[in-house]
Design an enzyme around this catalytic site. Structure first.
Site, PDB file in Angstrom:
ATOM      1  N   HIS A  26      28.730   0.831  -0.710  1.00 40.87           N
ATOM      2  CA  HIS A  26      28.436   0.271  -2.036  1.00 40.87           C
ATOM      3  C   HIS A  26      28.487   1.387  -3.057  1.00 40.87           C
ATOM      4  O   HIS A  26      27.746   2.359  -2.956  1.00 40.87           O
ATOM      5  CB  HIS A  26      27.044  -0.373  -2.057  1.00 40.87           C
ATOM      6  CG  HIS A  26      27.013  -1.730  -1.428  1.00 40.87           C
ATOM      7  ND1 HIS A  26      25.962  -2.601  -1.573  1.00 40.87           N
ATOM      8  CD2 HIS A  26      27.930  -2.374  -0.658  1.00 40.87           C
ATOM      9  CE1 HIS A  26      26.226  -3.722  -0.907  1.00 40.87           C
ATOM     10  NE2 HIS A  26      27.412  -3.592  -0.340  1.00 40.87           N
ATOM     11  N   TYR A  39      19.088  -6.552  -8.050  1.00 43.57           N
ATOM     12  CA  TYR A  39      17.639  -6.436  -8.237  1.00 43.57           C
ATOM     13  C   TYR A  39      17.291  -7.192  -9.518  1.00 43.57           C
ATOM     14  O   TYR A  39      17.807  -6.843 -10.587  1.00 43.57           O
ATOM     15  CB  TYR A  39      17.227  -4.982  -8.401  1.00 43.57           C
ATOM     16  CG  TYR A  39      17.348  -4.142  -7.148  1.00 43.57           C
ATOM     17  CD1 TYR A  39      16.249  -3.969  -6.314  1.00 43.57           C
ATOM     18  CD2 TYR A  39      18.541  -3.501  -6.806  1.00 43.57           C
ATOM     19  CE1 TYR A  39      16.343  -3.190  -5.169  1.00 43.57           C
ATOM     20  CE2 TYR A  39      18.639  -2.723  -5.658  1.00 43.57           C
ATOM     21  CZ  TYR A  39      17.529  -2.565  -4.847  1.00 43.57           C
ATOM     22  OH  TYR A  39      17.624  -1.807  -3.720  1.00 43.57           O
ATOM     23  N   PRO A  81       9.479  -1.350  -0.280  1.00 47.87           N
ATOM     24  CA  PRO A  81      10.919  -1.350   0.018  1.00 47.87           C
ATOM     25  C   PRO A  81      11.829  -1.378  -1.208  1.00 47.87           C
ATOM     26  O   PRO A  81      13.045  -1.291  -1.064  1.00 47.87           O
ATOM     27  CB  PRO A  81      11.104  -2.625   0.860  1.00 47.87           C
ATOM     28  CG  PRO A  81       9.920  -3.472   0.569  1.00 47.87           C
ATOM     29  CD  PRO A  81       8.810  -2.574   0.173  1.00 47.87           C
ATOM     30  N   LYS A 134      13.875   3.232   0.579  1.00 43.46           N
ATOM     31  CA  LYS A 134      13.681   4.625   0.962  1.00 43.46           C
ATOM     32  C   LYS A 134      13.041   4.850   2.336  1.00 43.46           C
ATOM     33  O   LYS A 134      13.080   5.970   2.853  1.00 43.46           O
ATOM     34  CB  LYS A 134      12.795   5.330  -0.095  1.00 43.46           C
ATOM     35  CG  LYS A 134      13.479   5.530  -1.424  1.00 43.46           C
ATOM     36  CD  LYS A 134      14.483   6.663  -1.363  1.00 43.46           C
ATOM     37  CE  LYS A 134      15.433   6.688  -2.514  1.00 43.46           C
ATOM     38  NZ  LYS A 134      16.817   6.286  -2.204  1.00 43.46           N
ATOM     39  N   TYR A 177      18.518   6.803  -6.208  1.00 36.32           N
ATOM     40  CA  TYR A 177      18.843   5.687  -5.324  1.00 36.32           C
ATOM     41  C   TYR A 177      19.731   6.142  -4.176  1.00 36.32           C
ATOM     42  O   TYR A 177      19.509   5.775  -3.014  1.00 36.32           O
ATOM     43  CB  TYR A 177      19.521   4.565  -6.129  1.00 36.32           C
ATOM     44  CG  TYR A 177      19.601   3.275  -5.353  1.00 36.32           C
ATOM     45  CD1 TYR A 177      18.551   2.367  -5.385  1.00 36.32           C
ATOM     46  CD2 TYR A 177      20.706   2.983  -4.562  1.00 36.32           C
ATOM     47  CE1 TYR A 177      18.601   1.191  -4.650  1.00 36.32           C
ATOM     48  CE2 TYR A 177      20.774   1.811  -3.830  1.00 36.32           C
ATOM     49  CZ  TYR A 177      19.713   0.919  -3.882  1.00 36.32           C
ATOM     50  OH  TYR A 177      19.766  -0.236  -3.144  1.00 36.32           O
TER      51      TYR A 177
HETATM   52  C1  LIG Z   1       8.634  -5.356   8.138  1.00 33.90           C
HETATM   53  C2  LIG Z   1       9.292  -4.110   7.620  1.00 33.90           C
HETATM   54  C3  LIG Z   1      10.395  -4.217   6.762  1.00 33.90           C
HETATM   55  C4  LIG Z   1      10.989  -3.070   6.267  1.00 33.90           C
HETATM   56  N1  LIG Z   1      12.045  -3.191   5.397  1.00 33.90           N
HETATM   57  C5  LIG Z   1      12.612  -2.081   4.893  1.00 33.90           C
HETATM   58  C6  LIG Z   1      13.686  -2.161   3.987  1.00 33.90           C
HETATM   59  O1  LIG Z   1      14.136  -3.227   3.641  1.00 33.90           O
HETATM   60  N2  LIG Z   1      14.197  -0.995   3.503  1.00 33.90           N
HETATM   61  C7  LIG Z   1      13.711   0.236   3.884  1.00 33.90           C
HETATM   62  O2  LIG Z   1      14.218   1.277   3.459  1.00 33.90           O
HETATM   63  N3  LIG Z   1      12.708   0.335   4.738  1.00 33.90           N
HETATM   64  C8  LIG Z   1      12.155  -0.791   5.249  1.00 33.90           C
HETATM   65  N4  LIG Z   1      11.126  -0.681   6.101  1.00 33.90           N
HETATM   66  C9  LIG Z   1      10.699   0.661   6.461  1.00 33.90           C
HETATM   67  C10 LIG Z   1      11.557   1.223   7.584  1.00 33.90           C
HETATM   68  O3  LIG Z   1      11.873   0.224   8.491  1.00 33.90           O
HETATM   69  C11 LIG Z   1      10.755   2.349   8.221  1.00 33.90           C
HETATM   70  O4  LIG Z   1      10.555   3.326   7.232  1.00 33.90           O
HETATM   71  C12 LIG Z   1      11.403   2.948   9.445  1.00 33.90           C
HETATM   72  O5  LIG Z   1      11.363   2.042  10.523  1.00 33.90           O
HETATM   73  C13 LIG Z   1      10.697   4.241   9.849  1.00 33.90           C
HETATM   74  O6  LIG Z   1      11.144   4.659  11.103  1.00 33.90           O
HETATM   75  P1  LIG Z   1      10.155   5.392  12.101  1.00 33.90           P
HETATM   76  O7  LIG Z   1      10.979   5.695  13.283  1.00 33.90           O
HETATM   77  O8  LIG Z   1       9.469   6.498  11.398  1.00 33.90           O
HETATM   78  O9  LIG Z   1       9.024   4.315  12.435  1.00 33.90           O
HETATM   79  P2  LIG Z   1       9.134   2.946  13.247  1.00 33.90           P
HETATM   80  O10 LIG Z   1      10.443   2.295  13.007  1.00 33.90           O
HETATM   81  O11 LIG Z   1       7.907   2.181  12.913  1.00 33.90           O
HETATM   82  O12 LIG Z   1       9.102   3.385  14.756  1.00 33.90           O
HETATM   83  C14 LIG Z   1       7.922   3.823  15.379  1.00 33.90           C
HETATM   84  C15 LIG Z   1       8.003   3.519  16.857  1.00 33.90           C
HETATM   85  O13 LIG Z   1       6.836   4.012  17.473  1.00 33.90           O
HETATM   86  C16 LIG Z   1       6.415   3.072  18.427  1.00 33.90           C
HETATM   87  N5  LIG Z   1       4.976   3.248  18.662  1.00 33.90           N
HETATM   88  C17 LIG Z   1       3.953   2.862  17.882  1.00 33.90           C
HETATM   89  N6  LIG Z   1       2.777   3.155  18.458  1.00 33.90           N
HETATM   90  C18 LIG Z   1       3.073   3.747  19.634  1.00 33.90           C
HETATM   91  C19 LIG Z   1       2.294   4.262  20.675  1.00 33.90           C
HETATM   92  N7  LIG Z   1       0.960   4.188  20.635  1.00 33.90           N
HETATM   93  N8  LIG Z   1       2.906   4.803  21.743  1.00 33.90           N
HETATM   94  C20 LIG Z   1       4.274   4.860  21.821  1.00 33.90           C
HETATM   95  N9  LIG Z   1       5.063   4.357  20.854  1.00 33.90           N
HETATM   96  C21 LIG Z   1       4.472   3.814  19.769  1.00 33.90           C
HETATM   97  C22 LIG Z   1       6.749   1.723  17.813  1.00 33.90           C
HETATM   98  O14 LIG Z   1       6.864   0.689  18.782  1.00 33.90           O
HETATM   99  C23 LIG Z   1       8.075   2.030  17.137  1.00 33.90           C
HETATM  100  O15 LIG Z   1       9.179   1.746  17.967  1.00 33.90           O
HETATM  101  C24 LIG Z   1      10.505  -1.799   6.615  1.00 33.90           C
HETATM  102  C25 LIG Z   1       9.414  -1.697   7.478  1.00 33.90           C
HETATM  103  C26 LIG Z   1       8.811  -2.828   7.975  1.00 33.90           C
HETATM  104  C27 LIG Z   1       7.604  -2.672   8.886  1.00 33.90           C
END
Ligand SMILES: Cc1cc2nc3c(=O)[nH]c(=O)nc-3n(C[C@H](O)[C@H](O)[C@H](O)COP(=O)(O)OP(=O)(O)OC[C@H]3O[C@@H](n4cnc5c(N)ncnc54)[C@H](O)[C@@H]3O)c2cc1C
Length: 389
Positions: free
Chosen positions: A72, A200, A292, A296, A384
């Site tokens: 995009h 948006y 969201p 980011k 962005y």
């Molecule tokens: C519902 C939702 C919608 C979202 N939509 C957007 C969006 O549209 N745009 C955007 O930019 N961001 C969005 N986000 C944010 C984005 O998805 C996150 O910032 C991203 O997933 C971060 O990645 P991460 O690996 O740090 O954490 P996570 O993806 O949360 O991964 C963490 C992992 O740790 C595991 N875990 C947790 N506790 C334990 C434990 N005790 N022991 C072992 N493993 C564990 C979990 O199962 C998970 O797999 C959204 C988040 C959510 C929750």
């Protein structure tokens, strides 16, 4: 078991860190509480900054993203049903890539599997020990048996509710939080997106976002009370409300049909400081949450991985600990910039309960400035598309 870096969490940040470190000859074990299928069923982010795409390339997993992702070069903003476009490519020569978090995670799992990486699933009771010593270890329970992993470092990639952040003593950790008084009702539908770029929309009835995951899969959101019962939002009720908030031409072009997913997510900004304590590093959602609006969340997780990967490779390759010592300050600088941008964009685009005419006039003025000022559009585009690492 012994490893160099024990990674807690097999979401995008944990898997990407593991993949990069493995390619640099650094040994990791990933502990993921859930099954692989469960992790891959979570529908989340979808807009990748150019730096994030660069990190996927560095990790050797960008082939499918380049083949199937949608570049995009700009985005639309709408005010009261009339839109204008911000052209990232013309302003700063960069673009974003629409490619779902689920697909990024799938590519990472496939790559870890191919490389014979250790990812242990379906476990419980993860605990972090002796983080403030030179010999930390992690314990977990699988199939009723407690296991222990000795390591040099622990990477807390376990999202906002995992045990890693909680392992930092309360008197060391400072937490910053802003909870927004509304949520996002989001739907996914196997229907062609209403626009080939994101829209948006700021509207008197509340914010709306027209996004997508592919040319045949739409991802749409509207601002809604966070405690609204989901059954109030039938598909028809969603489409009616969504259509009202879009620019008129998009509303006319909108194709509706059955949704395949529907949920309401709360919006908040959160930062934990420091992101390093002893031999523990916090990465991604374990350390920070953004609303969201600015797309980011996933991108910030990836920039943390970048800084930590550079720090750990300097340590193991050159015996240089500068990156390790400064990880928290370096990562937090970029985090706060994204927190600021996401807060500003959220504040500018949503209707707040009790919003007064003054607040409304400021929103209108912000958006007019963005519509008419090349400088304002350039600053928007830089933020962005993502600040450089
Ligand atoms: C519902 C939702 C919608 C979202 N939509 C957007 C969006 O549209 N745009 C955007 O930019 N961001 C969005 N986000 C944010 C984005 O998805 C996150 O910032 C991203 O997933 C971060 O990645 P991460 O690996 O740090 O954490 P996570 O993806 O949360 O991964 C963490 C992992 O740790 C595991 N875990 C947790 N506790 C334990 C434990 N005790 N022991 C072992 N493993 C564990 C979990 O199962 C998970 O797999 C959204 C988040 C959510 C929750």
């Amino acid at each position: 078991m012994r490893t160099q870096v024990c990674i807690i969490g097999g979401g995008p940040s944990g898997l990407l860190l593991s993949q990069l470190l493995d390619r640099a000859g650094i040994d990791t074990v990933v502990l993921e509480r859930r099954s692989r299928d469960y992790v891959l069923s979570r529908i989340r982010a979808g807009v990748l900054e150019s730096g994030t795409v660069g990190m996927l390339e560095k990790a050797g997993i960008a082939t499918r993203a380049h083949a199937e992702g949608l570049p995009h070069t700009g985005t639309y903003l709408a005010v009261q049903n009339t839109g204008f476009r911000i052209d990232f490519d013309a302003l700063i020569g960069k673009q974003v890539l629409v490619y779902g978090q689920t697909e990024v995670t799938r590519d990472l799992y496939d790559a870890r599997e191919k490389a014979g990486g250790i990812v242990i699933h379906d476990l419980d009771g993860v605990e972090l020990h002796d983080l403030d010593t030179d010999a930390p270890h992690v314990t977990y329970v699988k199939d009723g048996t407690t296991h222990r992993i000795d390591c040099d470092y622990v990477a807390g990639c376990d999202g906002s509710h995992g045990p890693s952040r909680q392992a930092i003593p309360k008197d060391v950790l400072t937490e910053f939080e802003r909870v927004y008084p509304f949520g996002w009702l989001g739907v996914m539908a196997d229907l062609p997106p209403v626009s080939h770029e994101l829209i948006y929309a700021n509207h008197p009835r509340g914010f709306a976002l027209a996004s997508m995951r592919s040319p045949t899969r739409s991802r749409y959101y509207i601002q809604a009370p966070v405690d609204d019962p989901l059954d109030k939002w039938t598909d028809d009720a969603f489409w009616d409300e969504f259509r009202r908030r879009l620019p008129h031409d998009s509303a006319e072009a909108l194709i509706t049909g059955p949704t395949i997913e529907k949920s309401i997510a709360p919006l908040r900004s959160y930062v934990a400081d420091p992101m390093k304590w002893g031999r523990l590093f916090l990465v991604g959602d374990a350390a920070h949450i953004v609303p969201p609006t600015g797309a980011k969340g996933l991108n910030l997780a990836v920039s943390d991985v970048h800084y930590l990967f550079e720090a750990l490779t300097s340590h193991y390759r050159d015996g240089d600990d500068h990156g390790i010592e400064t990880y928290s300050q370096t990562a937090l600088k970029r985090v706060w910039n994204a927190i600021r941008f996401s807060w500003w964009f959220t504040t500018t685009m949503h209707r707040f309960p009790g919003q007064e005419s003054f607040d409304q006039a400021i929103q209108d003025s912000e958006l007019r400035n963005l519509q008419t000022s090349v400088n304002a559009q350039t600053v928007f585009s830089e933020n962005y598309v993502g600040m450089p690492y």
